[in-house]
Design a protein around this motif. Structure first.
Motif, PDB file in Angstrom:
ATOM      1  N   ILE A  13       1.022  -1.289  -0.042  1.00 29.56           N
ATOM      2  CA  ILE A  13       0.000   0.095   0.074  1.00 29.56           C
ATOM      3  C   ILE A  13       0.919   1.279   0.116  1.00 29.56           C
ATOM      4  O   ILE A  13       0.768   2.180  -0.806  1.00 29.56           O
ATOM      5  CB  ILE A  13      -1.043   0.046   1.314  1.00 29.56           C
ATOM      6  N   ILE A  14       1.971   1.309   0.759  1.00 26.76           N
ATOM      7  CA  ILE A  14       2.890   2.307   0.937  1.00 26.76           C
ATOM      8  C   ILE A  14       3.459   2.628  -0.383  1.00 26.76           C
ATOM      9  O   ILE A  14       3.618   3.744  -0.959  1.00 26.76           O
ATOM     10  CB  ILE A  14       3.996   2.157   2.009  1.00 26.76           C
ATOM     11  N   VAL A  15       4.031   1.470  -1.097  1.00 26.29           N
ATOM     12  CA  VAL A  15       4.659   1.758  -2.280  1.00 26.29           C
ATOM     13  C   VAL A  15       3.778   2.084  -3.664  1.00 26.29           C
ATOM     14  O   VAL A  15       3.921   3.082  -4.188  1.00 26.29           O
ATOM     15  CB  VAL A  15       5.423   0.544  -2.581  1.00 26.29           C
ATOM     16  N   VAL A  16       2.628   1.567  -3.424  1.00 21.96           N
ATOM     17  CA  VAL A  16       1.678   1.828  -4.556  1.00 21.96           C
ATOM     18  C   VAL A  16       1.179   3.214  -4.574  1.00 21.96           C
ATOM     19  O   VAL A  16       1.169   4.029  -5.464  1.00 21.96           O
ATOM     20  CB  VAL A  16       0.416   0.936  -4.581  1.00 21.96           C
ATOM     21  N   ASN A  17       0.903   3.679  -3.240  1.00 22.04           N
ATOM     22  CA  ASN A  17       0.476   5.047  -3.065  1.00 22.04           C
ATOM     23  C   ASN A  17       1.616   6.079  -3.661  1.00 22.04           C
ATOM     24  O   ASN A  17       1.410   7.158  -4.154  1.00 22.04           O
ATOM     25  CB  ASN A  17       0.203   5.276  -1.761  1.00 22.04           C
ATOM     26  N   PHE A  18       2.710   5.735  -3.201  1.00 19.98           N
ATOM     27  CA  PHE A  18       4.148   6.398  -3.526  1.00 19.98           C
ATOM     28  C   PHE A  18       4.185   6.986  -4.990  1.00 19.98           C
ATOM     29  O   PHE A  18       4.300   7.754  -5.362  1.00 19.98           O
ATOM     30  CB  PHE A  18       5.392   5.986  -2.826  1.00 19.98           C
ATOM     31  N   ILE A  19       4.010   5.496  -5.700  1.00 20.10           N
ATOM     32  CA  ILE A  19       4.147   5.459  -6.966  1.00 20.10           C
ATOM     33  C   ILE A  19       3.010   6.302  -7.862  1.00 20.10           C
ATOM     34  O   ILE A  19       3.080   7.362  -8.779  1.00 20.10           O
ATOM     35  CB  ILE A  19       4.318   4.028  -7.643  1.00 20.10           C
ATOM     36  N   LYS A  20       1.883   6.304  -7.037  1.00 22.44           N
ATOM     37  CA  LYS A  20       0.651   6.941  -7.802  1.00 22.44           C
ATOM     38  C   LYS A  20       0.986   8.204  -7.531  1.00 22.44           C
ATOM     39  O   LYS A  20       0.583   9.287  -8.517  1.00 22.44           O
ATOM     40  CB  LYS A  20      -0.688   6.211  -7.024  1.00 22.44           C
ATOM     41  N   ASP A  21       1.110   8.759  -6.415  1.00 26.68           N
ATOM     42  CA  ASP A  21       1.659  10.217  -6.092  1.00 26.68           C
ATOM     43  C   ASP A  21       2.619  10.846  -6.972  1.00 26.68           C
ATOM     44  O   ASP A  21       2.313  11.833  -7.566  1.00 26.68           O
ATOM     45  CB  ASP A  21       1.810  10.618  -4.723  1.00 26.68           C
ATOM     46  N   LYS A  22       3.521  10.010  -7.189  1.00 27.36           N
ATOM     47  CA  LYS A  22       4.486  10.657  -8.268  1.00 27.36           C
ATOM     48  C   LYS A  22       4.342  10.609  -9.496  1.00 27.36           C
ATOM     49  O   LYS A  22       4.635  11.626 -10.344  1.00 27.36           O
ATOM     50  CB  LYS A  22       6.010   9.751  -8.170  1.00 27.36           C
ATOM     51  N   ILE A  23       3.439   9.895  -9.951  1.00 26.01           N
ATOM     52  CA  ILE A  23       2.805   9.752 -11.496  1.00 26.01           C
ATOM     53  C   ILE A  23       2.111  11.272 -11.796  1.00 26.01           C
ATOM     54  O   ILE A  23       2.094  11.757 -12.641  1.00 26.01           O
ATOM     55  CB  ILE A  23       2.212   8.528 -11.664  1.00 26.01           C
ATOM     56  N   LEU A  24       1.177  11.204 -10.666  1.00 24.61           N
ATOM     57  CA  LEU A  24       0.075  12.440 -10.805  1.00 24.61           C
ATOM     58  C   LEU A  24       1.062  13.620 -10.581  1.00 24.61           C
ATOM     59  O   LEU A  24       0.714  14.597 -11.402  1.00 24.61           O
ATOM     60  CB  LEU A  24      -0.830  12.346  -9.682  1.00 24.61           C
ATOM     61  N   ASP A  25       1.899  13.752  -9.904  1.00 28.42           N
ATOM     62  CA  ASP A  25       2.866  15.070  -9.847  1.00 28.42           C
ATOM     63  C   ASP A  25       3.663  15.079 -11.114  1.00 28.42           C
ATOM     64  O   ASP A  25       3.680  16.329 -11.715  1.00 28.42           O
ATOM     65  CB  ASP A  25       3.926  14.790  -8.759  1.00 28.42           C
ATOM     66  N   ALA A  26       3.928  13.974 -11.726  1.00 30.75           N
ATOM     67  CA  ALA A  26       4.777  14.299 -12.914  1.00 30.75           C
ATOM     68  C   ALA A  26       3.681  14.765 -14.068  1.00 30.75           C
ATOM     69  O   ALA A  26       4.236  15.723 -14.746  1.00 30.75           O
ATOM     70  CB  ALA A  26       5.312  12.870 -13.247  1.00 30.75           C
ATOM     71  N   ILE A  27       2.657  14.359 -14.060  1.00 35.27           N
ATOM     72  CA  ILE A  27       1.511  14.556 -14.900  1.00 35.27           C
ATOM     73  C   ILE A  27       1.314  16.201 -14.921  1.00 35.27           C
ATOM     74  O   ILE A  27       1.392  16.942 -15.999  1.00 35.27           O
ATOM     75  CB  ILE A  27       0.176  13.645 -15.071  1.00 35.27           C
ATOM     76  N   ASN A  28       1.010  16.549 -13.743  1.00 33.25           N
ATOM     77  CA  ASN A  28       0.978  17.941 -13.257  1.00 33.25           C
ATOM     78  C   ASN A  28       2.349  18.872 -13.885  1.00 33.25           C
ATOM     79  O   ASN A  28       2.119  19.948 -14.308  1.00 33.25           O
ATOM     80  CB  ASN A  28       0.595  18.130 -11.819  1.00 33.25           C
ATOM     81  N   ALA A  29       3.392  18.183 -13.595  1.00 35.61           N
ATOM     82  CA  ALA A  29       4.535  18.975 -13.890  1.00 35.61           C
ATOM     83  C   ALA A  29       4.724  19.351 -15.239  1.00 35.61           C
ATOM     84  O   ALA A  29       5.325  20.090 -15.629  1.00 35.61           O
ATOM     85  CB  ALA A  29       5.606  18.523 -13.064  1.00 35.61           C
ATOM     86  N   LYS A  30       4.181  18.706 -16.172  1.00 33.69           N
ATOM     87  CA  LYS A  30       4.297  18.770 -17.621  1.00 33.69           C
ATOM     88  C   LYS A  30       3.874  19.949 -17.839  1.00 33.69           C
ATOM     89  O   LYS A  30       4.160  20.497 -19.020  1.00 33.69           O
ATOM     90  CB  LYS A  30       3.626  17.553 -18.149  1.00 33.69           C
ATOM     91  N   HIS A  31       2.791  20.665 -17.092  1.00 38.12           N
ATOM     92  CA  HIS A  31       2.229  21.870 -17.520  1.00 38.12           C
ATOM     93  C   HIS A  31       2.725  23.147 -16.933  1.00 38.12           C
ATOM     94  O   HIS A  31       2.267  24.223 -17.080  1.00 38.12           O
ATOM     95  CB  HIS A  31       0.747  21.794 -17.240  1.00 38.12           C
ATOM     96  N   TYR A  32       3.890  22.986 -16.127  1.00 37.12           N
ATOM     97  CA  TYR A  32       4.706  24.057 -15.553  1.00 37.12           C
ATOM     98  C   TYR A  32       5.135  25.109 -16.585  1.00 37.12           C
ATOM     99  O   TYR A  32       5.402  26.423 -16.331  1.00 37.12           O
ATOM    100  CB  TYR A  32       5.556  23.707 -14.792  1.00 37.12           C
ATOM    101  N   ASN A  33       5.361  24.788 -17.754  1.00 37.81           N
ATOM    102  CA  ASN A  33       5.931  25.684 -18.970  1.00 37.81           C
ATOM    103  C   ASN A  33       4.538  26.203 -19.707  1.00 37.81           C
ATOM    104  O   ASN A  33       5.129  26.893 -20.749  1.00 37.81           O
ATOM    105  CB  ASN A  33       7.033  24.867 -19.722  1.00 37.81           C
TER     106      ASN A  33
END
Length: 173
Positions: A13-33
């Motif tokens: 649960i800890i690892v899957v939650n971490f990976i999910k959060d990092k994927i969502l953060d990366a998707i959001n970060a694509k729009h910072y420019n």
């Protein structure tokens, strides 16, 4: 279900939650420019918008390292029986269930705060200062940390004690 199975479910649960959060953060970060949307051109100044986006990107990069450190520490704590070690310390001071729980959570809270303080300090006095968002002083930072610890100790200890008392009173043998 065995204790070992439950342990690995928690790790999963800890690892899957971490990976999910990092994927969502990366998707959001694509729009910072991305440029300012046309609908908002009259709302935002271009320079302020770019500053905001740069601030988000810097926080994103810092957040990756902070969260990697956090998950590594959490997993190490779990695999190295850190909770058992803290429980042994807590039980060495008292046999009363509520007192043991308060000591246990107090140790965890203080250790967590000590570990996360350098990250909070860096975010406040390096990142926020770089972008002109920091309005606090080092003295105020320390005072806020101390007030937070005192408030957490008072309110948190009361809530934990109440929950444990309630459990012992109504659900324990």
């Amino acid at each position: 279900m065995t204790a070992q199975t439950l342990f690995y479910i928690i790790i999963g649960i800890i690892v899957v939650n971490f990976i999910k959060d990092k994927i969502l953060d990366a998707i959001n970060a694509k729009h910072y420019n991305d440029p300012i949307p046309e609908e908002l051109n009259d709302v935002y100044e271009k320079d302020e918008y770019q500053k905001s986006q740069a601030y988000k990107a810097t926080n994103y990069r810092f957040g990756i390292w902070a969260s990697l450190f956090s998950i590594a520490l959490t997993l190490a704590f779990l695999f190295l029986d850190g909770f058992e070690y803290v429980d042994t310390i807590a039980r060495s001071y008292s046999d009363t269930t509520i007192i043991v729980a308060l000591i246990f959570f107090g140790i965890i809270m203080i250790a967590s705060d000590i570990i996360t303080t350098p990250f909070a300090y860096y975010k406040t006095f390096v990142i926020e200062e770089k972008f002109g968002f920091n309005k606090t002083t080092k003295k105020l930072f320390v005072l806020d940390k101390l007030k937070g610890l005192v408030m957490t100790a008072i309110i948190g200890a009361g809530i934990i004690a109440l929950i444990i008392w309630f459990y012992l009173r109504f659900f324990s043998k």
